[in-house]
Design a protein around this motif. Structure first.
Motif, PDB file in Angstrom:
ATOM      1  N   TYR A 290       0.828  -1.203   0.000  1.00 33.15           N
ATOM      2  CA  TYR A 290       0.000   0.000   0.000  1.00 33.15           C
ATOM      3  C   TYR A 290       0.866   1.258   0.000  1.00 33.15           C
ATOM      4  O   TYR A 290       2.062   1.218   0.295  1.00 33.15           O
ATOM      5  CB  TYR A 290      -0.950   0.015   1.208  1.00 33.15           C
ATOM      6  CG  TYR A 290      -0.294   0.178   2.560  1.00 33.15           C
ATOM      7  CD1 TYR A 290      -0.047   1.444   3.104  1.00 33.15           C
ATOM      8  CD2 TYR A 290       0.067  -0.934   3.324  1.00 33.15           C
ATOM      9  CE1 TYR A 290       0.533   1.589   4.353  1.00 33.15           C
ATOM     10  CE2 TYR A 290       0.641  -0.787   4.588  1.00 33.15           C
ATOM     11  CZ  TYR A 290       0.880   0.484   5.091  1.00 33.15           C
ATOM     12  OH  TYR A 290       1.455   0.634   6.326  1.00 33.15           O
ATOM     13  N   ASP A 293      -2.531   7.376   1.630  1.00 33.59           N
ATOM     14  CA  ASP A 293      -3.562   8.129   0.920  1.00 33.59           C
ATOM     15  C   ASP A 293      -4.615   8.541   1.943  1.00 33.59           C
ATOM     16  O   ASP A 293      -5.428   7.723   2.384  1.00 33.59           O
ATOM     17  CB  ASP A 293      -4.188   7.289  -0.189  1.00 33.59           C
ATOM     18  CG  ASP A 293      -5.204   8.066  -1.012  1.00 33.59           C
ATOM     19  OD1 ASP A 293      -5.548   9.202  -0.635  1.00 33.59           O
ATOM     20  OD2 ASP A 293      -5.661   7.525  -2.039  1.00 33.59           O
ATOM     21  N   ALA A 296      -8.210   7.583   1.339  1.00 33.84           N
ATOM     22  CA  ALA A 296      -8.594   6.176   1.213  1.00 33.84           C
ATOM     23  C   ALA A 296      -9.479   5.757   2.374  1.00 33.84           C
ATOM     24  O   ALA A 296      -9.361   6.270   3.494  1.00 33.84           O
ATOM     25  CB  ALA A 296      -7.354   5.293   1.147  1.00 33.84           C
ATOM     26  N   ARG A 301      -4.858   4.207   3.824  1.00 36.99           N
ATOM     27  CA  ARG A 301      -4.020   3.365   2.965  1.00 36.99           C
ATOM     28  C   ARG A 301      -4.712   3.108   1.635  1.00 36.99           C
ATOM     29  O   ARG A 301      -5.891   2.760   1.602  1.00 36.99           O
ATOM     30  CB  ARG A 301      -3.757   2.009   3.628  1.00 36.99           C
ATOM     31  CG  ARG A 301      -3.087   2.074   4.973  1.00 36.99           C
ATOM     32  CD  ARG A 301      -2.985   0.681   5.573  1.00 36.99           C
ATOM     33  NE  ARG A 301      -2.277   0.676   6.836  1.00 36.99           N
ATOM     34  CZ  ARG A 301      -1.960  -0.418   7.514  1.00 36.99           C
ATOM     35  NH1 ARG A 301      -2.314  -1.603   7.027  1.00 36.99           N
ATOM     36  NH2 ARG A 301      -1.312  -0.339   8.661  1.00 36.99           N
ATOM     37  N   GLN A 302      -3.957   3.259   0.573  1.00 34.59           N
ATOM     38  CA  GLN A 302      -4.438   2.828  -0.742  1.00 34.59           C
ATOM     39  C   GLN A 302      -3.691   1.547  -1.093  1.00 34.59           C
ATOM     40  O   GLN A 302      -2.481   1.573  -1.356  1.00 34.59           O
ATOM     41  CB  GLN A 302      -4.182   3.891  -1.807  1.00 34.59           C
ATOM     42  CG  GLN A 302      -4.602   3.446  -3.200  1.00 34.59           C
ATOM     43  CD  GLN A 302      -4.152   4.390  -4.292  1.00 34.59           C
ATOM     44  OE1 GLN A 302      -3.766   5.527  -4.012  1.00 34.59           O
ATOM     45  NE2 GLN A 302      -4.187   3.946  -5.531  1.00 34.59           N
ATOM     46  N   TYR A 303      -4.392   0.421  -1.085  1.00 32.69           N
ATOM     47  CA  TYR A 303      -3.755  -0.850  -1.418  1.00 32.69           C
ATOM     48  C   TYR A 303      -3.538  -0.922  -2.921  1.00 32.69           C
ATOM     49  O   TYR A 303      -4.443  -0.641  -3.712  1.00 32.69           O
ATOM     50  CB  TYR A 303      -4.602  -2.016  -0.921  1.00 32.69           C
ATOM     51  CG  TYR A 303      -4.486  -2.208   0.569  1.00 32.69           C
ATOM     52  CD1 TYR A 303      -3.441  -2.941   1.110  1.00 32.69           C
ATOM     53  CD2 TYR A 303      -5.394  -1.609   1.445  1.00 32.69           C
ATOM     54  CE1 TYR A 303      -3.300  -3.096   2.483  1.00 32.69           C
ATOM     55  CE2 TYR A 303      -5.262  -1.760   2.830  1.00 32.69           C
ATOM     56  CZ  TYR A 303      -4.215  -2.507   3.334  1.00 32.69           C
ATOM     57  OH  TYR A 303      -4.074  -2.653   4.694  1.00 32.69           O
ATOM     58  N   ILE A 304      -2.319  -1.290  -3.302  1.00 33.50           N
ATOM     59  CA  ILE A 304      -1.952  -1.278  -4.713  1.00 33.50           C
ATOM     60  C   ILE A 304      -1.584  -2.668  -5.220  1.00 33.50           C
ATOM     61  O   ILE A 304      -1.108  -2.812  -6.342  1.00 33.50           O
ATOM     62  CB  ILE A 304      -0.789  -0.299  -4.979  1.00 33.50           C
ATOM     63  CG1 ILE A 304       0.461  -0.706  -4.188  1.00 33.50           C
ATOM     64  CG2 ILE A 304      -1.204   1.133  -4.634  1.00 33.50           C
ATOM     65  CD1 ILE A 304       1.698   0.112  -4.534  1.00 33.50           C
TER      66      ILE A 304
END
Length: 414
Positions: A290, A293, A296, A301-304
């Protein structure tokens, strides 16, 4: 482009697996059962560090530099009389066979082992032995490092450096500490000092602490890098990060970067969550990557990446491509992803010794009294060969408690 050399100025700025085996090692099949819980969330620590006034030992630029994943270099941190006493203590203890040769340094051209030319270390237990050498000067130095540790914990907002096993385990000064000696010809290849627990196999979850801050104080006199070599070579990212690097309060460590999308843009640190929640909100025993963000929905957290089973093979040859091609959710993000440190091979050894469009090289001359500080996770570094002289330093790592763990789905299986 020639490497930039820092001269007494503060830096402001195994087995080979098939492709399918690599994929199977990480990506969980739809039929796999939910794994047991990796561990509870990180214990509460002193989160009110900044509620009390605390002096700065250094200018704010030093703390900012460390937070950006770069190296901070502070000249004349030690007075001359203390440098001399520490060096005398180190040389006497080495002459009395109190040092251990660790065979990590490479040297010479014929490959024959010569302990006089390798890196030798006065290890922690010997350092704490009041019956050998000049204990008074080591005790004074330990108190100095204790004050430094507190200063860094406050001004880097790392409260975990002041609590738990990380403070009590390592004795006076609360730091993993040693004298180090490099004989003529010794050097260290490029490396980083700490990895995410998930990337170290079973041993990753077997210790209560992990390295948080790397420090070095040089004890040499009249050093000239043009004649004597021995510089600390650092490989900094050319692009500044958009957020603080290294670790998050949850204990998650950084493992990579997302390159900036525009000229003048900033890079995103990429972190690994080793306690990723499943769709039902329960701990799934999986990992996920992540970036920060604030907008989010999942706690900033923005999981990528897809959820995946971690495995030490994440750090063998080709693993960056594996992450990009099999784990990333978004093709554009995948193209931007870089590991902090590539797995070692003859090719990467050569490529990573050169400046690149993504990294710049900084060389730090090992002048007596100079203090070097950097995050243990984020900064690849090496030691260039010494030539005609011994290279002396006091060095170590300030620890912080790592994530607590009860069971581990891969490495504690019977």
């Amino acid at each position: 482009m020639a490497p930039q050399r820092i001269l007494l100025v503060a830096s402001l700025a195994g087995s080979i697996l098939s492709s399918q085996q690599l994929v199977n090692a990480f990506v969980p099949s739809s039929s796999s059962k939910s794994s047991s819980c990796i561990g509870s969330s990180r214990g509460q620590t002193n989160s009110q560090l900044h509620a009390k006034n605390h002096d700065h030992l250094f200018s704010q630029s030093v703390y900012d530099t460390i937070g950006e994943g770069r190296i901070a270099v502070i000249p004349n941190f030690l007075p001359q009389d203390e440098i001399i006493k520490l060096r005398n203590d180190a040389t006497n203890l080495h002459a009395n066979s109190k040092f251990s040769t660790d065979a990590l340094a490479s040297y010479g051209s014929n490959g024959k082992f010569d302990p006089s030319k390798d890196r030798a270390v006065l290890k922690l237990q010997q350092w704490k032995d009041q019956g050998i050498g000049d204990w008074t000067i080591r005790e004074r130095f330990g108190n100095r490092m204790k004050n430094l540790r507190e200063d860094l914990a406050y001004n880097l907002n790392r409260p975990e450096m002041l609590v738990g096993d990380s403070v009590t385990k390592y004795g006076d000064g609360s730091t993993e500490i040693s004298y180090t000696r490099f004989g003529p010809g010794a050097f260290l290849k490029r490396h980083v000092d700490e990895h995410h627990e998930e990337l170290k196999g079973k041993a990753g979850w077997s210790k209560p602490t992990r390295r948080s801050m790397t420090w070095l104080i040089y004890l040499n006199d009249d050093w000239d890098a043009n004649q004597h070599g021995g510089c600390l070579r650092c490989f900094e990212r050319r692009t500044l990060p958009v957020a603080k690097t290294g670790a998050r309060g949850s204990g998650d460590l950084q493992i990579g970067w997302l390159k900036a999308t525009t000229a003048g843009g900033r890079e995103q640190p990429v972190f690994m969550d080793a306690q990723h929640s499943g769709t039902n909100g329960a701990n799934s025993g999986l990992c996920a990557l992540y970036i920060d963000d604030a907008s989010a929905s999942e706690g900033g957290r923005q999981y990528i990446s897809k959820p995946f089973h971690s495995h030490p093979t994440l750090y063998i040859g080709g693993s960056e491509l594996l992450v990009q091609n099999t784990l990333m959710n978004n093709k554009d993000l995948a193209q931007r992803f870089r590991l902090i440190e590539q797995p070692k091979s003859a090719v990467t050894d050569f490529l990573q010794s050169q400046e690149s469009v993504e990294e710049r090289i900084l060389d730090v001359e090992p002048m007596g009294g100079t203090l070097v500080l950097f995050d243990s996770v984020t900064l690849p570094h090496a030691v260039l060969p010494t030539t005609t002289r011994e290279r002396w330093a006091a060095s170590g790592w300030m620890h912080e408690d790592q994530q607590p763990v009860e069971t581990h789905p891969h490495f504690n299986m019977s």
